[in-house]
Design a protein around this motif. Structure first.
Motif, mmCIF file in Angstrom:
data_model
loop_
_atom_site.group_PDB
_atom_site.id
_atom_site.type_symbol
_atom_site.label_atom_id
_atom_site.label_comp_id
_atom_site.label_asym_id
_atom_site.label_seq_id
_atom_site.Cartn_x
_atom_site.Cartn_y
_atom_site.Cartn_z
ATOM 1 N N ALA A 14 56.639 8.647 41.816
ATOM 2 C CA ALA A 14 57.034 9.748 41.784
ATOM 3 C C ALA A 14 58.353 9.908 40.261
ATOM 4 N N GLN A 15 57.914 8.112 39.999
ATOM 5 C CA GLN A 15 58.953 8.092 38.458
ATOM 6 C C GLN A 15 58.272 8.788 37.205
ATOM 7 N N LYS A 19 59.010 11.860 37.018
ATOM 8 C CA LYS A 19 60.576 12.229 36.822
ATOM 9 C C LYS A 19 60.983 12.142 35.153
ATOM 10 N N SER A 20 59.602 11.596 34.777
ATOM 11 C CA SER A 20 59.785 10.886 33.474
ATOM 12 C C SER A 20 59.354 12.469 32.738
ATOM 13 N N GLY A 50 59.436 15.576 33.981
ATOM 14 C CA GLY A 50 59.516 16.721 34.887
ATOM 15 C C GLY A 50 58.294 17.369 35.801
#
Length: 261
Positions: free
Chosen positions: A105-106, A109-110, A112
């Motif tokens: 997830a990290q 998110k980083s 997109g």
């Protein structure tokens, strides 16, 4: 160590982008390995050494290479797979226990990207809580260092944490209060009677702690109860420990997780 392993120029470019973002944020020890040789030996050795691996290549290549060294979800390090365009992030191995879901997830998110989770409870949002116990008047340094170690072990940051929790006899513990305030967390405490129903979910049980404060473990019990309360009206799932109690000379810390929609 975190390794971004790429097999094509486009994959290498994406790996370097991830490395740059990671060095700015929570993966300062990450490296890029472009076309490592001999490939199978390199990858298998890194895996057996416990390195966290991000492959930017076909999923089939990863599975065929790692198959001979797979053990179980409690021992294998987390593995992610990305397409070379960086559109999708797949937690492939050790999703729950190893932390690949949170780490994925990290990463997603980083850059997109879309996180593609295939483990149980897919697409639900995790809630993380900290439970801590400590000696009376424990210095803030002991609490904070232990907390940061706990989060680092699971690839989490302070921003991922919902609350800091303990037993009610610690309601006036100055530096637990200070720690929560520093990181803008709620600080909650619970009675031994409230914590007792968490007993079956504990990783260990201490008769000494039971005789002292009335429960078998403060850090784990408090973290579990807090996440149960936070998620109780969301999914009906049981809270779970993602990090069993760790300790230093003056404090204990555990991390629990629940899910909400």
């Amino acid at each position: 160590m975190i390794r971004f392993i790429a097999l094509t120029p486009a994959g290498e470019s994406l790996a370097k982008k991830l490395l740059s973002k990671g060095q700015q944020n929570q993966w300062p020890d990450a490296v890029v390995d472009y076309k490592p040789k001999p490939f199978a030996e390199f990858v298998q050795t890194a895996f057996k050494n416990g390195d966290w691996l991000v492959f930017i290549c076909a999923t089939g290549i990863v599975m065929r290479t790692l198959a001979p060294v797979l053990q179980d979800k409690f021992q294998d390090p987390p593995v992610l797979v990305l397409d070379e365009e960086g559109k999708f992030v797949i937690p492939l191995l050790s999703g729950h226990e190893g932390g690949a879901n949170e780490w994925g997830a990290q990463v997603a998110k980083s850059i997109g990207a879309q996180l593609v989770m295939t483990t149980a409870k897919p697409y639900l949002n995790p809630i993380y809580t900290l439970g801590m116990g400590c000696e009376r008047n424990c210095p803030l340094e002991f609490l904070e260092n232990l907390m940061l170690d706990a989060l680092n072990q699971k690839g989490l940051t302070p921003n991922d944490i919902h609350s800091l929790n303990s037993i009610d006899i610690k309601a006036d513990e100055t530096n637990l209060i200070a720690l929560a305030a520093k990181y803008h967390w709620d600080f909650n405490t619970y009675s031994a009677q409230q914590l007792s129903p968490m007993e079956s979910l504990l990783s260990t049980k201490s008769d000494y702690i039971l005789n002292t404060v009335g429960v078998y473990g403060v850090a784990e019990s408090a973290a579990l109860l807090a996440v149960k309360k936070a998620a109780q009206n969301e999914t009906g799932t049981e809270p779970e420990l993602v990090l069993n109690k760790i300790k230093n000379a003056k404090a204990t810390c555990a991390v629990a997780r629940g899910f909400c929609r």
